[in-house]
Design an enzyme around this catalytic site. Sequence first.
Site, PDB file in Angstrom:
ATOM      1  N   ARG A  59      33.516   3.033 -16.816  1.00 39.03           N
ATOM      2  CA  ARG A  59      32.575   2.034 -16.324  1.00 39.03           C
ATOM      3  C   ARG A  59      32.604   0.811 -17.227  1.00 39.03           C
ATOM      4  O   ARG A  59      32.641   0.944 -18.453  1.00 39.03           O
ATOM      5  CB  ARG A  59      31.156   2.624 -16.309  1.00 39.03           C
ATOM      6  CG  ARG A  59      30.737   3.156 -14.969  1.00 39.03           C
ATOM      7  CD  ARG A  59      29.465   3.945 -14.995  1.00 39.03           C
ATOM      8  NE  ARG A  59      28.303   3.264 -15.548  1.00 39.03           N
ATOM      9  CZ  ARG A  59      27.070   3.753 -15.530  1.00 39.03           C
ATOM     10  NH1 ARG A  59      26.847   4.938 -14.980  1.00 39.03           N
ATOM     11  NH2 ARG A  59      26.063   3.102 -16.056  1.00 39.03           N
ATOM     12  N   ARG A  63      32.799   8.744 -21.410  1.00 39.38           N
ATOM     13  CA  ARG A  63      32.565   9.015 -19.976  1.00 39.38           C
ATOM     14  C   ARG A  63      33.671   8.406 -19.118  1.00 39.38           C
ATOM     15  O   ARG A  63      34.123   7.296 -19.338  1.00 39.38           O
ATOM     16  CB  ARG A  63      31.217   8.436 -19.540  1.00 39.38           C
ATOM     17  CG  ARG A  63      31.020   8.535 -18.027  1.00 39.38           C
ATOM     18  CD  ARG A  63      29.587   8.335 -17.602  1.00 39.38           C
ATOM     19  NE  ARG A  63      29.036   7.067 -18.006  1.00 39.38           N
ATOM     20  CZ  ARG A  63      27.763   6.723 -17.859  1.00 39.38           C
ATOM     21  NH1 ARG A  63      26.910   7.584 -17.335  1.00 39.38           N
ATOM     22  NH2 ARG A  63      27.336   5.553 -18.243  1.00 39.38           N
ATOM     23  N   ARG A  91      22.540  -2.164 -23.716  1.00 42.73           N
ATOM     24  CA  ARG A  91      21.775  -1.269 -22.839  1.00 42.73           C
ATOM     25  C   ARG A  91      20.742  -0.470 -23.645  1.00 42.73           C
ATOM     26  O   ARG A  91      19.629  -0.248 -23.186  1.00 42.73           O
ATOM     27  CB  ARG A  91      22.725  -0.314 -22.098  1.00 42.73           C
ATOM     28  CG  ARG A  91      23.486  -1.015 -20.967  1.00 42.73           C
ATOM     29  CD  ARG A  91      24.667  -0.208 -20.497  1.00 42.73           C
ATOM     30  NE  ARG A  91      24.303   1.034 -19.855  1.00 42.73           N
ATOM     31  CZ  ARG A  91      25.138   2.052 -19.675  1.00 42.73           C
ATOM     32  NH1 ARG A  91      26.394   1.963 -20.112  1.00 42.73           N
ATOM     33  NH2 ARG A  91      24.744   3.143 -19.075  1.00 42.73           N
ATOM     34  N   LYS A 151      21.068  12.207 -17.696  1.00 40.85           N
ATOM     35  CA  LYS A 151      20.173  12.252 -16.520  1.00 40.85           C
ATOM     36  C   LYS A 151      20.963  12.489 -15.234  1.00 40.85           C
ATOM     37  O   LYS A 151      20.617  13.336 -14.419  1.00 40.85           O
ATOM     38  CB  LYS A 151      19.399  10.921 -16.359  1.00 40.85           C
ATOM     39  CG  LYS A 151      18.608  10.498 -17.568  1.00 40.85           C
ATOM     40  CD  LYS A 151      17.884   9.173 -17.330  1.00 40.85           C
ATOM     41  CE  LYS A 151      18.800   7.973 -17.112  1.00 40.85           C
ATOM     42  NZ  LYS A 151      19.665   7.636 -18.263  1.00 40.85           N
ATOM     43  N   ARG A 171      12.064   1.878 -14.245  1.00 43.64           N
ATOM     44  CA  ARG A 171      12.634   1.566 -15.546  1.00 43.64           C
ATOM     45  C   ARG A 171      11.863   0.441 -16.240  1.00 43.64           C
ATOM     46  O   ARG A 171      12.225   0.018 -17.323  1.00 43.64           O
ATOM     47  CB  ARG A 171      14.085   1.129 -15.338  1.00 43.64           C
ATOM     48  CG  ARG A 171      15.026   1.624 -16.394  1.00 43.64           C
ATOM     49  CD  ARG A 171      16.406   1.133 -16.044  1.00 43.64           C
ATOM     50  NE  ARG A 171      17.098   2.079 -15.214  1.00 43.64           N
ATOM     51  CZ  ARG A 171      18.326   2.494 -15.431  1.00 43.64           C
ATOM     52  NH1 ARG A 171      19.004   2.055 -16.458  1.00 43.64           N
ATOM     53  NH2 ARG A 171      18.907   3.337 -14.612  1.00 43.64           N
TER      54      ARG A 171
HETATM   55  P1  AP5 Z   1      25.364  10.942 -17.621  1.00 42.80           P
HETATM   56  O1  AP5 Z   1      24.795  12.136 -16.950  1.00 42.80           O
HETATM   57  O2  AP5 Z   1      26.222  10.041 -16.830  1.00 42.80           O
HETATM   58  O3  AP5 Z   1      24.191  10.131 -18.359  1.00 42.80           O
HETATM   59  P2  AP5 Z   1      23.048   9.223 -17.783  1.00 42.80           P
HETATM   60  O4  AP5 Z   1      21.813   9.511 -18.562  1.00 42.80           O
HETATM   61  O5  AP5 Z   1      22.954   9.346 -16.299  1.00 42.80           O
HETATM   62  O6  AP5 Z   1      23.611   7.802 -18.217  1.00 42.80           O
HETATM   63  P3  AP5 Z   1      23.795   6.433 -17.447  1.00 42.80           P
HETATM   64  O7  AP5 Z   1      24.618   5.577 -18.360  1.00 42.80           O
HETATM   65  O8  AP5 Z   1      24.332   6.623 -16.063  1.00 42.80           O
HETATM   66  O9  AP5 Z   1      22.344   5.919 -17.374  1.00 42.80           O
HETATM   67  P4  AP5 Z   1      21.879   4.509 -17.281  1.00 42.80           P
HETATM   68  O10 AP5 Z   1      20.462   4.763 -16.996  1.00 42.80           O
HETATM   69  O11 AP5 Z   1      22.144   3.591 -18.384  1.00 42.80           O
HETATM   70  O12 AP5 Z   1      22.813   3.888 -16.131  1.00 42.80           O
HETATM   71  P5  AP5 Z   1      22.581   3.673 -14.576  1.00 42.80           P
HETATM   72  O13 AP5 Z   1      23.833   4.020 -13.905  1.00 42.80           O
HETATM   73  O14 AP5 Z   1      21.322   4.278 -14.134  1.00 42.80           O
HETATM   74  O15 AP5 Z   1      26.172  11.454 -18.904  1.00 42.80           O
HETATM   75  C1  AP5 Z   1      26.846  10.548 -19.762  1.00 42.80           C
HETATM   76  C2  AP5 Z   1      28.159  11.200 -20.254  1.00 42.80           C
HETATM   77  O16 AP5 Z   1      27.855  12.335 -21.069  1.00 42.80           O
HETATM   78  C3  AP5 Z   1      29.071  11.718 -19.130  1.00 42.80           C
HETATM   79  O17 AP5 Z   1      30.403  11.516 -19.517  1.00 42.80           O
HETATM   80  C4  AP5 Z   1      28.759  13.219 -19.056  1.00 42.80           C
HETATM   81  O18 AP5 Z   1      29.876  13.932 -18.598  1.00 42.80           O
HETATM   82  C5  AP5 Z   1      28.426  13.530 -20.510  1.00 42.80           C
HETATM   83  N1  AP5 Z   1      27.393  14.549 -20.658  1.00 42.80           N
HETATM   84  C6  AP5 Z   1      26.267  14.694 -19.906  1.00 42.80           C
HETATM   85  N2  AP5 Z   1      25.523  15.713 -20.367  1.00 42.80           N
HETATM   86  C7  AP5 Z   1      26.197  16.202 -21.448  1.00 42.80           C
HETATM   87  C8  AP5 Z   1      25.933  17.274 -22.377  1.00 42.80           C
HETATM   88  N3  AP5 Z   1      24.810  18.005 -22.298  1.00 42.80           N
HETATM   89  N4  AP5 Z   1      26.812  17.490 -23.366  1.00 42.80           N
HETATM   90  C9  AP5 Z   1      27.932  16.754 -23.489  1.00 42.80           C
HETATM   91  N5  AP5 Z   1      28.264  15.747 -22.641  1.00 42.80           N
HETATM   92  C10 AP5 Z   1      27.390  15.473 -21.634  1.00 42.80           C
HETATM   93  O19 AP5 Z   1      22.354   2.083 -14.539  1.00 42.80           O
HETATM   94  C11 AP5 Z   1      23.408   1.175 -14.750  1.00 42.80           C
HETATM   95  C12 AP5 Z   1      22.879  -0.246 -14.672  1.00 42.80           C
HETATM   96  O20 AP5 Z   1      22.315  -0.481 -13.372  1.00 42.80           O
HETATM   97  C13 AP5 Z   1      21.738  -0.589 -15.641  1.00 42.80           C
HETATM   98  O21 AP5 Z   1      22.218  -0.968 -16.920  1.00 42.80           O
HETATM   99  C14 AP5 Z   1      21.063  -1.743 -14.908  1.00 42.80           C
HETATM  100  O22 AP5 Z   1      21.805  -2.938 -15.032  1.00 42.80           O
HETATM  101  C15 AP5 Z   1      21.157  -1.300 -13.453  1.00 42.80           C
HETATM  102  N6  AP5 Z   1      19.985  -0.492 -13.056  1.00 42.80           N
HETATM  103  C16 AP5 Z   1      19.983   0.817 -12.700  1.00 42.80           C
HETATM  104  N7  AP5 Z   1      18.736   1.212 -12.401  1.00 42.80           N
HETATM  105  C17 AP5 Z   1      17.937   0.126 -12.565  1.00 42.80           C
HETATM  106  C18 AP5 Z   1      16.546  -0.072 -12.428  1.00 42.80           C
HETATM  107  N8  AP5 Z   1      15.712   0.916 -12.061  1.00 42.80           N
HETATM  108  N9  AP5 Z   1      16.074  -1.314 -12.691  1.00 42.80           N
HETATM  109  C19 AP5 Z   1      16.880  -2.326 -13.047  1.00 42.80           C
HETATM  110  N10 AP5 Z   1      18.206  -2.191 -13.206  1.00 42.80           N
HETATM  111  C20 AP5 Z   1      18.739  -0.962 -12.965  1.00 42.80           C
END
Ligand code: AP5
Length: 221
Positions: A162, A129, A173, A15, A90
């Site tokens: 991370r 990552r 997660r 995403k 979420r």
């Molecule tokens: P990446 O693009 O980083 O994936 P992502 O879907 O953004 O994954 P996240 O882990 O960031 O999502 P998340 O929702 O768990 O975490 P967030 O930071 O929002 O890609 C992942 C990897 O794959 C990278 O290395 C990339 O290079 C690679 N890649 C990408 N596309 C690729 C492809 N097509 N082919 C090959 N490789 C590829 O949240 C973190 C924490 O914050 C949560 O756990 C929670 O505690 C808190 N939080 C955040 N938002 C909320 C909310 N709304 N409510 C409550 N808590 C929240």
Amino acid sequence: MALRLIFLGPPGAGKGTQAKRLAAARSIPHVSTGDILRAEVGAGSELGAKAKEYMGRGELVPDDLVVAMVARRLAQPDCGNGYLLDGFPRTMGQATALEARLAEHGETIGQVLYFSAPDDVLIKRLSGRRVCPDCNANYHLETMPPRNDGVCDKCGGKLIQREDDMPETVRNRLKVYRAQTRELIGHYGATGSAQAGLLTEIDSTGTVGEIADAVARSLEN
Ligand code: AP5
């Protein structure tokens, strides 16, 4: 017309990678709740101190904190002409709060893109990552390595893994996603609520370029 989008999907689906590209291409702000929360933790703010323990365990930060944080962000002038919400809402509670805010402002969401991928792909992406804590650029050891080992191509920062990308936290997660977030697919999907019909599923198992093409096609429709 203002473009308001939601990117939904499990951790590691890509995403953030797609959101950065699309937001830049469409000149709208990329509002990532994960990035904002990590910045709060880094700054040692009161919100950051509260959020840190949940994030470290791979659990969701409570709705009241996140909803208030997003409301503050969406009130900024740069969100006046649209925005891309990455990782929010979420929970159903967050979705309801967003809908109330939109109604209050006479606004609507244009599309919800749901990035889907099987667990083995997600785990591989998260475990490889590496991120730049200075400019938020993200890399993957195999699929998107930096030009120089451990160094950010964009700003020269030192790349890190991370804390919540460690195997045990990743497992939690994914569990939390299934328990609390997955139901939003039905909420925005073909049946159910007033928001029904907004959802488009994007198969996220391909390359970054293939997925970006699928995103562009879905927005054209
Ligand atoms: P990446 O693009 O980083 O994936 P992502 O879907 O953004 O994954 P996240 O882990 O960031 O999502 P998340 O929702 O768990 O975490 P967030 O930071 O929002 O890609 C992942 C990897 O794959 C990278 O290395 C990339 O290079 C690679 N890649 C990408 N596309 C690729 C492809 N097509 N082919 C090959 N490789 C590829 O949240 C973190 C924490 O914050 C949560 O756990 C929670 O505690 C808190 N939080 C955040 N938002 C909320 C909310 N709304 N409510 C409550 N808590 C929240």
